[in-house]
Design a protein around this motif. Structure first.
Motif, PDB file in Angstrom:
ATOM      1  N   TYR A  77      22.997 -66.339  -4.668  1.00 40.65           N
ATOM      2  CA  TYR A  77      24.425 -66.679  -4.669  1.00 40.65           C
ATOM      3  C   TYR A  77      25.225 -65.645  -5.456  1.00 40.65           C
ATOM      4  CZ  TYR A  77      28.723 -69.168  -5.847  1.00 40.65           C
ATOM      5  OH  TYR A  77      30.036 -69.515  -6.027  1.00 40.65           O
ATOM      6  N   LEU A  78      24.716 -65.289  -6.636  1.00 42.65           N
ATOM      7  CA  LEU A  78      25.425 -64.297  -7.451  1.00 42.65           C
ATOM      8  C   LEU A  78      25.460 -62.944  -6.753  1.00 42.65           C
ATOM      9  CD1 LEU A  78      24.066 -65.195 -11.000  1.00 42.65           C
ATOM     10  CD2 LEU A  78      26.346 -65.656 -10.068  1.00 42.65           C
ATOM     11  N   THR A  79      24.366 -62.638  -6.049  1.00 37.30           N
ATOM     12  CA  THR A  79      24.342 -61.374  -5.304  1.00 37.30           C
ATOM     13  C   THR A  79      25.440 -61.344  -4.253  1.00 37.30           C
ATOM     14  OG1 THR A  79      21.968 -61.140  -5.657  1.00 37.30           O
ATOM     15  CG2 THR A  79      22.930 -59.890  -3.845  1.00 37.30           C
ATOM     16  N   LEU A  80      25.586 -62.475  -3.545  1.00 39.69           N
ATOM     17  CA  LEU A  80      26.645 -62.537  -2.538  1.00 39.69           C
ATOM     18  C   LEU A  80      28.030 -62.471  -3.175  1.00 39.69           C
ATOM     19  CD1 LEU A  80      25.254 -65.255  -0.090  1.00 39.69           C
ATOM     20  CD2 LEU A  80      25.230 -62.773   0.191  1.00 39.69           C
ATOM     21  N   GLN A  81      28.167 -63.123  -4.356  1.00 44.49           N
ATOM     22  CA  GLN A  81      29.459 -63.122  -5.026  1.00 44.49           C
ATOM     23  C   GLN A  81      29.858 -61.712  -5.483  1.00 44.49           C
ATOM     24  OE1 GLN A  81      31.677 -65.755  -5.487  1.00 44.49           O
ATOM     25  NE2 GLN A  81      30.326 -66.727  -4.006  1.00 44.49           N
ATOM     26  N   PHE A  82      28.886 -60.943  -5.938  1.00 39.27           N
ATOM     27  CA  PHE A  82      29.178 -59.588  -6.437  1.00 39.27           C
ATOM     28  C   PHE A  82      28.825 -58.519  -5.405  1.00 39.27           C
ATOM     29  CE2 PHE A  82      28.561 -62.142 -10.264  1.00 39.27           C
ATOM     30  CZ  PHE A  82      29.706 -61.831 -10.979  1.00 39.27           C
ATOM     31  N   ARG A  83      28.739 -58.935  -4.170  1.00 34.30           N
ATOM     32  CA  ARG A  83      28.318 -58.009  -3.122  1.00 34.30           C
ATOM     33  C   ARG A  83      29.296 -56.838  -2.974  1.00 34.30           C
ATOM     34  NH1 ARG A  83      28.777 -57.784   2.598  1.00 34.30           N
ATOM     35  NH2 ARG A  83      26.877 -56.972   3.580  1.00 34.30           N
ATOM     36  N   GLU A  84      30.587 -57.156  -3.020  1.00 34.27           N
ATOM     37  CA  GLU A  84      31.584 -56.092  -2.865  1.00 34.27           C
ATOM     38  C   GLU A  84      31.430 -55.045  -3.964  1.00 34.27           C
ATOM     39  OE1 GLU A  84      33.955 -55.734  -0.473  1.00 34.27           O
ATOM     40  OE2 GLU A  84      33.108 -57.432   0.610  1.00 34.27           O
ATOM     41  N   GLU A  85      31.185 -55.522  -5.189  1.00 30.02           N
ATOM     42  CA  GLU A  85      31.019 -54.588  -6.302  1.00 30.02           C
ATOM     43  C   GLU A  85      29.761 -53.747  -6.119  1.00 30.02           C
ATOM     44  OE1 GLU A  85      31.899 -52.614  -9.776  1.00 30.02           O
ATOM     45  OE2 GLU A  85      33.132 -54.038  -8.651  1.00 30.02           O
ATOM     46  N   ILE A  86      28.698 -54.393  -5.640  1.00 26.66           N
ATOM     47  CA  ILE A  86      27.443 -53.667  -5.421  1.00 26.66           C
ATOM     48  C   ILE A  86      27.621 -52.615  -4.327  1.00 26.66           C
ATOM     49  CG2 ILE A  86      25.063 -53.923  -4.635  1.00 26.66           C
ATOM     50  CD1 ILE A  86      25.062 -56.703  -5.919  1.00 26.66           C
ATOM     51  N   ILE A  87      28.300 -53.017  -3.243  1.00 27.68           N
ATOM     52  CA  ILE A  87      28.528 -52.072  -2.141  1.00 27.68           C
ATOM     53  C   ILE A  87      29.396 -50.905  -2.605  1.00 27.68           C
ATOM     54  CG2 ILE A  87      29.642 -51.810   0.110  1.00 27.68           C
ATOM     55  CD1 ILE A  87      28.796 -54.673   0.737  1.00 27.68           C
ATOM     56  N   SER A  88      30.421 -51.221  -3.403  1.00 26.41           N
ATOM     57  CA  SER A  88      31.306 -50.163  -3.908  1.00 26.41           C
ATOM     58  C   SER A  88      30.529 -49.155  -4.741  1.00 26.41           C
ATOM     59  CB  SER A  88      32.429 -50.796  -4.729  1.00 26.41           C
ATOM     60  OG  SER A  88      33.201 -49.803  -5.372  1.00 26.41           O
ATOM     61  N   GLN A  89      29.687 -49.666  -5.642  1.00 26.44           N
ATOM     62  CA  GLN A  89      28.903 -48.758  -6.480  1.00 26.44           C
ATOM     63  C   GLN A  89      27.942 -47.927  -5.638  1.00 26.44           C
ATOM     64  OE1 GLN A  89      27.009 -51.091  -9.511  1.00 26.44           O
ATOM     65  NE2 GLN A  89      28.949 -51.713 -10.485  1.00 26.44           N
ATOM     66  N   LYS A  90      27.352 -48.551  -4.626  1.00 21.55           N
ATOM     67  CA  LYS A  90      26.410 -47.833  -3.774  1.00 21.55           C
ATOM     68  C   LYS A  90      27.107 -46.710  -2.998  1.00 21.55           C
ATOM     69  CE  LYS A  90      23.103 -48.690  -0.018  1.00 21.55           C
ATOM     70  NZ  LYS A  90      23.693 -47.762   0.955  1.00 21.55           N
ATOM     71  N   LEU A  91      28.280 -47.026  -2.429  1.00 22.71           N
ATOM     72  CA  LEU A  91      28.988 -46.013  -1.639  1.00 22.71           C
ATOM     73  C   LEU A  91      29.491 -44.871  -2.522  1.00 22.71           C
ATOM     74  CD1 LEU A  91      31.026 -48.127   0.952  1.00 22.71           C
ATOM     75  CD2 LEU A  91      28.902 -46.867   1.291  1.00 22.71           C
ATOM     76  N   PHE A  92      30.031 -45.183  -3.693  1.00 22.44           N
ATOM     77  CA  PHE A  92      30.545 -44.122  -4.562  1.00 22.44           C
ATOM     78  C   PHE A  92      29.412 -43.260  -5.115  1.00 22.44           C
ATOM     79  CE2 PHE A  92      34.634 -46.412  -4.787  1.00 22.44           C
ATOM     80  CZ  PHE A  92      35.492 -45.334  -4.606  1.00 22.44           C
ATOM     81  N   ALA A  93      28.242 -43.872  -5.344  1.00 24.25           N
ATOM     82  CA  ALA A  93      27.105 -43.066  -5.796  1.00 24.25           C
ATOM     83  C   ALA A  93      26.712 -42.068  -4.715  1.00 24.25           C
ATOM     84  CB  ALA A  93      25.926 -43.975  -6.140  1.00 24.25           C
ATOM     85  N   GLU A  94      26.711 -42.535  -3.469  1.00 24.36           N
ATOM     86  CA  GLU A  94      26.377 -41.622  -2.370  1.00 24.36           C
ATOM     87  C   GLU A  94      27.487 -40.593  -2.163  1.00 24.36           C
ATOM     88  OE1 GLU A  94      25.196 -41.811   2.395  1.00 24.36           O
ATOM     89  OE2 GLU A  94      25.243 -43.662   1.187  1.00 24.36           O
ATOM     90  N   LEU A  95      28.750 -41.043  -2.338  1.00 24.70           N
ATOM     91  CA  LEU A  95      29.875 -40.117  -2.155  1.00 24.70           C
ATOM     92  C   LEU A  95      29.870 -39.035  -3.230  1.00 24.70           C
ATOM     93  CD1 LEU A  95      32.359 -39.464  -0.443  1.00 24.70           C
ATOM     94  CD2 LEU A  95      33.696 -40.984  -1.933  1.00 24.70           C
ATOM     95  N   ASP A  96      29.476 -39.366  -4.454  1.00 18.66           N
ATOM     96  CA  ASP A  96      29.384 -38.359  -5.515  1.00 18.66           C
ATOM     97  C   ASP A  96      28.370 -37.276  -5.153  1.00 18.66           C
ATOM     98  OD1 ASP A  96      31.288 -39.580  -7.063  1.00 18.66           O
ATOM     99  OD2 ASP A  96      29.849 -40.726  -8.273  1.00 18.66           O
ATOM    100  N   SER A  97      27.273 -37.687  -4.542  1.00 22.52           N
ATOM    101  CA  SER A  97      26.278 -36.690  -4.133  1.00 22.52           C
ATOM    102  C   SER A  97      26.823 -35.819  -3.003  1.00 22.52           C
ATOM    103  CB  SER A  97      24.988 -37.389  -3.702  1.00 22.52           C
ATOM    104  OG  SER A  97      25.206 -38.190  -2.549  1.00 22.52           O
ATOM    105  N   VAL A  98      27.677 -36.407  -2.144  1.00 13.57           N
ATOM    106  CA  VAL A  98      28.302 -35.628  -1.065  1.00 13.57           C
ATOM    107  C   VAL A  98      29.230 -34.573  -1.657  1.00 13.57           C
ATOM    108  CG1 VAL A  98      29.944 -35.747   0.853  1.00 13.57           C
ATOM    109  CG2 VAL A  98      28.100 -37.434   0.670  1.00 13.57           C
ATOM    110  N   VAL A  99      30.048 -34.997  -2.641  1.00 16.21           N
ATOM    111  CA  VAL A  99      30.987 -34.062  -3.278  1.00 16.21           C
ATOM    112  C   VAL A  99      30.231 -32.935  -3.976  1.00 16.21           C
ATOM    113  CG1 VAL A  99      32.745 -33.828  -5.073  1.00 16.21           C
ATOM    114  CG2 VAL A  99      32.786 -35.796  -3.520  1.00 16.21           C
TER     115      VAL A  99
END
Length: 426
Positions: free
Chosen positions: A31-53
């Motif tokens: 349940y907590l994972t689903l509640q904080f899913r947006e935050e987890i996805i955001s961190q995952k995408l920005f981590a990948e985007l930093d490697s792209v930059v």
């Protein structure tokens, strides 16, 4: 075995507790994972985007996406390099946009005059299998831990109970001097064992008093009975005794014999079942004839046809005095409660059947026939009694492994079948 059942209940309780706890933890985590899913996805995408930059800064070109669903875009000034229209107006940060009815997550970041975009559809960002496997393993481990703890606790809790049960089983008969509380800890189980010891001592004392009373009563009753028997026998020897008086004295003599038999039978029933008794086989037919003759006066003057079909081979390993108690009660009932008609006594090998055309028994009374002091309404009207006869018959049958069957309907007579067990008493 009760202790094993208790062990299973304890283990089951711990298993249920562990299962509920594990499911609760896994459910809360999910349940907590689903509640904080947006935050987890955001961190995952920005981590990948930093490697792209970083890759672009070094090689001055965009790297290949890590997944087939990901898309990387770059815009610098007016050069959009194929940037989709739905991304063109996005500012730096994390965004969720709908494209052709499907949700996409987009991370946007500015670096040295250029704007980088990383877009992934929502379906590509579902919880991965490793995380689900972790949750499943957590649940399984919690269940196994609960089982192990439950088994250990149940073994510790039931061990003294098992010891107490074995001591009770090995205690022996009523003459055993084994103390159940001996060797047990001074806890609840020890207190229970001590209470059982006290109860056993009180029960032994009660049984001893009852046996003493029975022996004393038997001794005191036999003396006046012997005097009465001797007096009756002397009176019967008088040559000038009128026939009417002789018949009355003979009935008194039969009654005295019956009382002696009843006393002997009651004393026998009061003793433990494993008391040594005679294993001699006695024929049933002579005792049956004797009981019929002793009670024939009950049907004297009644329009009743008495028929007997007797098999002289039936034998039982029961003393005649005890057999008279059973046969006497059953035959007296048939004689007392039959006003007219027919009574049939049929002795087959191993069984005795008594059929009559008497008043019968109400169906509401059938379930209480063997209760002490209980008499049905019709029986109370037809003859005097205390309601002890069938109860006594049942006790004798239970002692010797016999079986008694009674079929009756009010107003249409009664059929009693006594099945003997041709073996030594238990």
């Amino acid at each position: 075995m009760r202790s094993s059942s208790l062990q299973r209940r304890i283990i089951l309780a711990f298993s249920l507790f562990g299962g509920v706890l594990g499911v609760s933890l896994v459910g809360a985590s999910y349940y907590l994972t689903l509640q904080f899913r947006e935050e987890i996805i955001s961190q995952k995408l920005f981590a990948e985007l930093d490697s792209v930059v970083l890759y672009y800064t070094i090689y001055h070109r965009l790297p290949a996406p890590r997944s087939a669903e990901s898309r990387i875009y770059l815009s610098a000034g007016k050069n959009t390099f194929g940037l989709p229209a739905h991304l063109n107006k996005l500012t730096p940060g994390f965004h969720s946009v709908a494209v052709a009815g499907q949700k996409h997550h987009v991370a946007v970041k500015d670096m040295e005059g250029a704007r980088f975009y990383l877009s992934q559809p929502d379906s590509a960002l579902q919880l991965n299998q490793s995380y689900l496997l972790f949750l499943t393993l957590t649940l399984i481990i919690s269940l196994l831990a609960a089982l192990a703890i439950g088994a250990a606790v149940s073994n510790r809790v039931t061990r003294p109970l098992i010891r107490l049960t074995r001591k009770i089983a090995d205690a022996g008969g009523e003459n055993s001097k084994t103390r159940l509380a001996g060797g047990l800890d001074n806890d609840e189980i020890g207190a229970l064992a001590a209470a059982l010891d006290l109860h056993v001592e009180r029960t032994k004392a009660l049984i001893a008093r009852e046996r003493e009373f029975g022996d004393d009563a038997s001794h005191e009753l036999r003396t006046p009975l012997a005097v009465l028997k001797g007096t009756v026998e002397l009176l019967l020897l008088e040559p000038d005794l009128p026939d009417s008086a002789r018949k009355r004295l003979q009935r008194i003599e039969h009654a005295l014999h019956e009382i002696s038999d009843v006393i002997a039978g009651l004393l026998l029933l009061s003793r433990a079942p494993n008391t040594t008794e005679s294993t001699t086989l006695y024929p049933v037919e002579p005792v049956l004839h004797e009981v019929v003759e002793n009670n024939r006066y009950l049907i004297s003057g009644k329009p009743i046809e008495l028929s007997m079909e007797l098999d002289g081979t039936t034998q039982v390993s029961v003393a005649p005095s005890t057999l008279r108690i059973v046969l006497g009660n059953l035959i007296r009932n048939a004689f007392n409660y039959t006003i007219h008609g027919r009574i049939l006594l049929k002795l087959d090998k191993g069984s005795l059947t008594i059929e009559d055309t008497g008043i019968g028994i109400q169906q509401s009374d059938m379930g209480r026939l063997f209760e002490r002091y209980y008499r049905g309404a019709e029986a109370s009207k037809a003859a005097a009694g205390m309601g002890l006869g069938l109860s006594l018959v049942q006790r004798v049958c239970e002692r010797y492994g016999w079986r008694i069957e009674i079929i009756s309907h009010a107003g249409s007579g009664t059929r009693v079948r006594l099945l003997f067990k041709e073996a030594s008493p238990v």
